[in-house]
Design a protein around this motif. Structure first.
Motif, PDB file in Angstrom:
ATOM      1  N   GLU A   7       0.832  -1.213   0.000  1.00  0.00           N
ATOM      2  CA  GLU A   7       0.000   0.000   0.000  1.00  0.00           C
ATOM      3  C   GLU A   7       0.863   1.259   0.000  1.00  0.00           C
ATOM      4  OE1 GLU A   7      -2.469  -0.421   3.394  1.00  0.00           O
ATOM      5  OE2 GLU A   7      -3.666  -2.068   2.540  1.00  0.00           O
ATOM      6  N   ARG A   8       1.920   1.248   0.801  1.00  0.00           N
ATOM      7  CA  ARG A   8       2.798   2.417   0.879  1.00  0.00           C
ATOM      8  C   ARG A   8       3.532   2.635  -0.448  1.00  0.00           C
ATOM      9  NH1 ARG A   8       4.284   3.683   6.363  1.00  0.00           N
ATOM     10  NH2 ARG A   8       5.882   5.088   5.519  1.00  0.00           N
ATOM     11  N   LEU A   9       3.972   1.543  -1.044  1.00  0.00           N
ATOM     12  CA  LEU A   9       4.659   1.663  -2.328  1.00  0.00           C
ATOM     13  C   LEU A   9       3.732   2.199  -3.412  1.00  0.00           C
ATOM     14  CD1 LEU A   9       6.725  -1.671  -2.332  1.00  0.00           C
ATOM     15  CD2 LEU A   9       7.662   0.635  -2.143  1.00  0.00           C
ATOM     16  N   GLN A  10       2.508   1.724  -3.431  1.00  0.00           N
ATOM     17  CA  GLN A  10       1.559   2.102  -4.473  1.00  0.00           C
ATOM     18  C   GLN A  10       1.108   3.560  -4.375  1.00  0.00           C
ATOM     19  OE1 GLN A  10      -1.385  -0.976  -3.896  1.00  0.00           O
ATOM     20  NE2 GLN A  10      -0.584  -2.206  -5.613  1.00  0.00           N
ATOM     21  N   GLU A  11       1.355   4.184  -3.223  1.00  0.00           N
ATOM     22  CA  GLU A  11       0.938   5.581  -3.052  1.00  0.00           C
ATOM     23  C   GLU A  11       1.596   6.513  -4.057  1.00  0.00           C
ATOM     24  OE1 GLU A  11       1.823   6.628   0.943  1.00  0.00           O
ATOM     25  OE2 GLU A  11       0.250   5.358   1.841  1.00  0.00           O
ATOM     26  N   SER A  34      25.389 -20.163  -9.874  1.00  0.00           N
ATOM     27  CA  SER A  34      25.001 -21.428  -9.249  1.00  0.00           C
ATOM     28  C   SER A  34      25.466 -21.435  -7.793  1.00  0.00           C
ATOM     29  CB  SER A  34      25.648 -22.596  -9.991  1.00  0.00           C
ATOM     30  OG  SER A  34      25.270 -22.603 -11.352  1.00  0.00           O
ATOM     31  N   PHE A  35      24.874 -22.300  -6.998  1.00  0.00           N
ATOM     32  CA  PHE A  35      25.280 -22.490  -5.607  1.00  0.00           C
ATOM     33  C   PHE A  35      25.152 -21.221  -4.763  1.00  0.00           C
ATOM     34  CE2 PHE A  35      27.162 -26.475  -6.917  1.00  0.00           C
ATOM     35  CZ  PHE A  35      27.036 -27.259  -5.779  1.00  0.00           C
ATOM     36  N   CYS A  36      24.206 -20.387  -5.085  1.00  0.00           N
ATOM     37  CA  CYS A  36      24.001 -19.173  -4.301  1.00  0.00           C
ATOM     38  C   CYS A  36      22.578 -19.157  -3.758  1.00  0.00           C
ATOM     39  CB  CYS A  36      24.225 -17.930  -5.165  1.00  0.00           C
ATOM     40  SG  CYS A  36      25.931 -17.717  -5.665  1.00  0.00           S
ATOM     41  N   ASP A  37      22.447 -19.002  -2.459  1.00  0.00           N
ATOM     42  CA  ASP A  37      21.123 -18.973  -1.843  1.00  0.00           C
ATOM     43  C   ASP A  37      20.339 -17.755  -2.318  1.00  0.00           C
ATOM     44  OD1 ASP A  37      21.716 -21.251  -0.393  1.00  0.00           O
ATOM     45  OD2 ASP A  37      22.475 -20.124   1.321  1.00  0.00           O
ATOM     46  N   ALA A  38      19.042 -17.944  -2.462  1.00  0.00           N
ATOM     47  CA  ALA A  38      18.149 -16.849  -2.823  1.00  0.00           C
ATOM     48  C   ALA A  38      16.859 -16.985  -2.033  1.00  0.00           C
ATOM     49  CB  ALA A  38      17.851 -16.852  -4.321  1.00  0.00           C
ATOM     50  N   GLY A  39      16.321 -15.851  -1.587  1.00  0.00           N
ATOM     51  CA  GLY A  39      15.078 -15.866  -0.840  1.00  0.00           C
ATOM     52  C   GLY A  39      13.890 -15.529  -1.718  1.00  0.00           C
ATOM     53  N   ALA A  40      12.739 -15.385  -1.101  1.00  0.00           N
ATOM     54  CA  ALA A  40      11.495 -15.061  -1.802  1.00  0.00           C
ATOM     55  C   ALA A  40      11.166 -13.591  -1.569  1.00  0.00           C
ATOM     56  CB  ALA A  40      10.355 -15.940  -1.304  1.00  0.00           C
ATOM     57  N   PRO A  41      11.193 -12.753  -2.614  1.00  0.00           N
ATOM     58  CA  PRO A  41      10.881 -11.336  -2.419  1.00  0.00           C
ATOM     59  C   PRO A  41       9.426 -11.119  -2.053  1.00  0.00           C
ATOM     60  CG  PRO A  41      11.139 -11.834  -4.759  1.00  0.00           C
ATOM     61  CD  PRO A  41      11.526 -13.073  -4.014  1.00  0.00           C
ATOM     62  N   ALA A  42       9.162 -10.104  -1.252  1.00  0.00           N
ATOM     63  CA  ALA A  42       7.782  -9.750  -0.918  1.00  0.00           C
ATOM     64  C   ALA A  42       7.121  -9.041  -2.083  1.00  0.00           C
ATOM     65  CB  ALA A  42       7.757  -8.861   0.324  1.00  0.00           C
ATOM     66  N   VAL A  43       7.931  -8.270  -2.825  1.00  0.00           N
ATOM     67  CA  VAL A  43       7.382  -7.455  -3.899  1.00  0.00           C
ATOM     68  C   VAL A  43       8.502  -7.111  -4.870  1.00  0.00           C
ATOM     69  CG1 VAL A  43       7.737  -5.340  -2.557  1.00  0.00           C
ATOM     70  CG2 VAL A  43       6.074  -5.338  -4.402  1.00  0.00           C
ATOM     71  N   VAL A  44       8.142  -6.966  -6.135  1.00  0.00           N
ATOM     72  CA  VAL A  44       9.069  -6.476  -7.154  1.00  0.00           C
ATOM     73  C   VAL A  44       8.566  -5.115  -7.620  1.00  0.00           C
ATOM     74  CG1 VAL A  44       9.976  -6.808  -9.484  1.00  0.00           C
ATOM     75  CG2 VAL A  44       9.786  -8.764  -7.921  1.00  0.00           C
ATOM     76  N   VAL A  45       9.457  -4.138  -7.648  1.00  0.00           N
ATOM     77  CA  VAL A  45       9.092  -2.780  -8.066  1.00  0.00           C
ATOM     78  C   VAL A  45       9.895  -2.422  -9.311  1.00  0.00           C
ATOM     79  CG1 VAL A  45       9.001  -0.366  -7.400  1.00  0.00           C
ATOM     80  CG2 VAL A  45       8.604  -2.136  -5.689  1.00  0.00           C
ATOM     81  N   LEU A  46       9.211  -1.824 -10.288  1.00  0.00           N
ATOM     82  CA  LEU A  46       9.845  -1.441 -11.545  1.00  0.00           C
ATOM     83  C   LEU A  46       9.667   0.065 -11.773  1.00  0.00           C
ATOM     84  CD1 LEU A  46       8.249  -4.507 -13.041  1.00  0.00           C
ATOM     85  CD2 LEU A  46      10.637  -4.097 -13.559  1.00  0.00           C
TER      86      LEU A  46
END
Length: 456
Positions: A7-11, A34-46
Motif C-alpha cells: 500500500e505504501r509503495l503504491q501511493e 550457481s550455488f548461491c542462496d536466494a530468498g522469496a521477495p515480498a514485492v518487485v518494483v519497476l
C-alpha cells in the motif's frame, strides 16, 4: 507487513509497477550464479523515475524492509539474489540515454540502458564506449557499475571504473546524492564515484551515470594462434606484453573450452590444440601489428598462426570467444564460473594448477581468460542433480580461488563478490580490511537494508 508495504509503495508508483504475484516475483529471485542462496521477495518494483526510486527507499527505511537492486540479472556471483521478504528494485525500465556530447566525449544514461545499446548509439556519433562484458547484448550499465565489470577489451582500454565520471545515487534513506563530474579532470573531495563502482548495490541505488567516451577506433583485425601447451600460450602472452604491444584484446581458450564451443556451435575451431590465443589490434595498420605478434607467437612455440583477412573473419573468432561460458554450461547443464585474476607472469602456473585440480576432483573444468590482464575464468562443469559431483564442484571452486591468492592474485577481476565469494573476500582483505569496509557500509546504510547478505 506485506499489505502495508504494498500500500505504501503504491501511493507514489504507477499501476503495474508494483508486482506481488509470486509466479512473477519468483522469476526475480536470483541471477545466473550457481550455488548461491536466494530468498522469496515480498514485492518487485519497476520504477521509471528517480523520484519513484526515492519513494521506494523512503518506504523501505520507514518499514525497515531490505532492498535488493537489480539490473538484467546476468551476474555470476549471486549479487542480485533476493532475500526473504525484500523489495526487489528492478531498474530495467529506467533505460534512457539522456545525452551524448561529442565535444566533451561523455554520455549521460539511466541505469537500465543495455551495454550494447549504448555502444551502438555512441558509435553513430563516431565515439566508443569500451567496456564490453561477454553479456553485453543483455547486461545493463547499472549492473556493470555495480560489479565494476570488464570485458574483452580491458587489456587496452581498461574496465568500467575508468569510464564512470559521475553518478546520481539514491541513498538508503531516499536522499539523492550526486558524485563526480562531467569534466575531463576533477579532484574535489573524496572520490565517492569510485566508491560506488563495484559496491554491488550495498551503498546506494545508482539512478544515473555520466560516462567517459573515446573516439571510435579503426576496425580491429584478429589473429588466432594454436599452441601445443598452455605454457607455450602463456609464454606468448608474456612476450607480447614485454615487447610493448598494446592489443585491443588478448584472449585465451583452453582445449576443453574450444571443444565445448565446437560442440555447441559447430564453429570448426581446431580441437587438436591445447590452447588457442586470440589477439586483436584496432590500430591504423593492424596487419603489421598482427604480423609482429604472430612472429612472437611462433617464437613461443605456436604450431599455427592464422591472421583474419577481414572484419567478418575477425568477428567470427570473437563470437567463438563470447560463446565460451554458454558452451561450457552446456557440457553438464550447470557451471560454477570462477573469476580469478593473477599477474600475467603467473598465468601459466594458474592454468597448470587448474588442470591439476580438475584431475584431482575428476571434473571437467574449462578455462577461458582475458589473458592480456591475467583475468582467468576457470569454469567447473557438473551435474547439479548429482550430489557428490556438486560437492566436488564446490571444493574445486574453492581450491581455484585459493590458488589465485597463492599466486598473488585476487578472487574476482570483474564478476564481483555477491554471495558466492563472501568467505573468500574476508580472506583476501584480512581483518582490518573487512573492518574498514564494514564501517563504510554502516556510514551509508546504517539500517543494513541495502542488498543485505552480500559481500560480508
Amino acid at each position: 507487513m506485506t499489505s502495508t508495504l504494498v500500500e505504501r509503495l503504491q501511493e507514489a508508483l504507477p499501476a503495474g509497477s508494483v508486482i506481488v504475484d509470486p509466479d512473477i516475483t519468483s522469476a526475480y529471485a536470483n541471477d545466473m550464479a550457481s550455488f548461491c542462496d536466494a530468498g522469496a521477495p515480498a514485492v518487485v518494483v519497476l520504477p521509471r523515475t528517480v523520484e519513484q526510486v526515492q519513494h521506494v527507499m523512503r518506504t523501505a527505511t520507514a518499514l525497515r524492509v531490505p532492498v535488493v537492486p537489480q539490473g538484467a540479472r546476468t551476474g555470476l556471483s549471486g549479487g542480485a539474489n533476493a532475500s526473504d521478504g525484500c523489495i526487489v528494485l528492478s531498474l530495467v525500465k529506467m533505460d534512457r540515454i539522456l545525452e551524448i556530447d561529442v565535444v566533451d566525449r561523455i554520455a549521460v544514461v539511466e541505469p537500465g540502458v543495455v551495454n550494447a545499446t549504448l555502444s551502438r548509439a555512441v558509435n553513430e556519433h563516431g565515439l566508443y564506449y569500451p567496456p564490453d562484458p561477454s553479456s553485453w547484448e543483455m547486461c545493463t550499465i547499472g549492473g556493470n557499475i555495480g560489479t565494476a565489470s570488464g570485458g574483452l577489451c580491458c587489456v587496452k582500454y581498461g574496465v568500467t571504473a575508468e569510464y564512470v565520471l559521475g553518478l546520481d545515487v539514491v541513498l538508503a534513506d531516499g536522499r539523492l546524492l550526486s558524485t563526480g563530474r562531467r569534466t575531463a579532470k576533477g579532484v574535489a573531495g573524496y572520490d565517492l564515484t569510485r566508491l560506488f563502482v563495484g559496491s554491488e548495490g550495498s551503498l546506494g541505488i545508482v539512478v544515473g551515470a555520466t560516462l567517459a567516451l573515446k573516439p571510435q577506433p579503426p576496425q580491429q583485425l584478429v589473429l588466432a594462434a594454436e599452441f601445443a601447451s598452455t605454457d607455450a600460450a602463456c609464454d606468448a602472452v608474456c612476450k607480447i606484453m614485454a615487447d610493448g604491444h598494446v592489443p585491443s584484446l588478448l584472449e585465451l581458450m583452453d582445449r576443453t573450452t574450444v571443444k565445448a564451443v565446437n560442440d555447441l556451435a559447430q564453429m570448426g575451431l581446431p580441437e587438436t590444440t591445447e590452447a588457442l590465443l586470440l589477439c586483436a589490434f584496432d590500430t591504423l595498420d593492424p596487419a603489421a601489428d598482427l604480423a609482429a605478434v604472430g612472429a612472437l607467437c611462433e617464437a613461443a612455440g605456436a604450431t599455427q598462426v592464422v591472421p583474419a583477412e577481414d572484419a567478418a573473419e575477425s568477428e567470427l573468432l570473437l563470437q567463438a570467444r563470447r560463446l565460451s561460458l554458454t558452451a561450457l554450461e552446456a557440457v553438464k547443464g550447470t557451471t560454477m564460473i570462477d573469476d580469478v585474476c593473477v599477474p600475467r607472469t603467473r598465468l601459466a602456473e594458474m592454468l597448470a594448477g587448474v588442470e591439476r585440480i580438475a584431475e584431482k576432483y575428476a571434473l571437467t573444468i574449462g578455462v577461458c581468460a582475458h589473458a592480456g590482464d591475467g583475468n582467468t575464468h576457470p569454469t567447473v562443469c557438473f551435474d547439479a542433480q548429482d550430489a557428490d559431483e556438486g560437492r566436488r564442484a564446490r571444493e574445486s571452486f574453492d581450491e581455484i580461488m585459493a590458488l589465485g591468492l597463492q599466486l598473488g592474485g585476487t578472487i574476482t577481476g570483474e564478476h564481483g563478490v555477491g554471495v558466492l565469494k563472501k568467505e573468500w573476500l574476508a580472506r583476501e582483505l584480512g581483518p582490518v580490511g573487512v573492518e574498514v569496509q564494514q564501517a563504510v557500509k554502516a556510514a551509508f546504510d546504517p539500517l543494513g537494508i541495502l542488498n543485505p547478505g552480500k559481500l560480508f
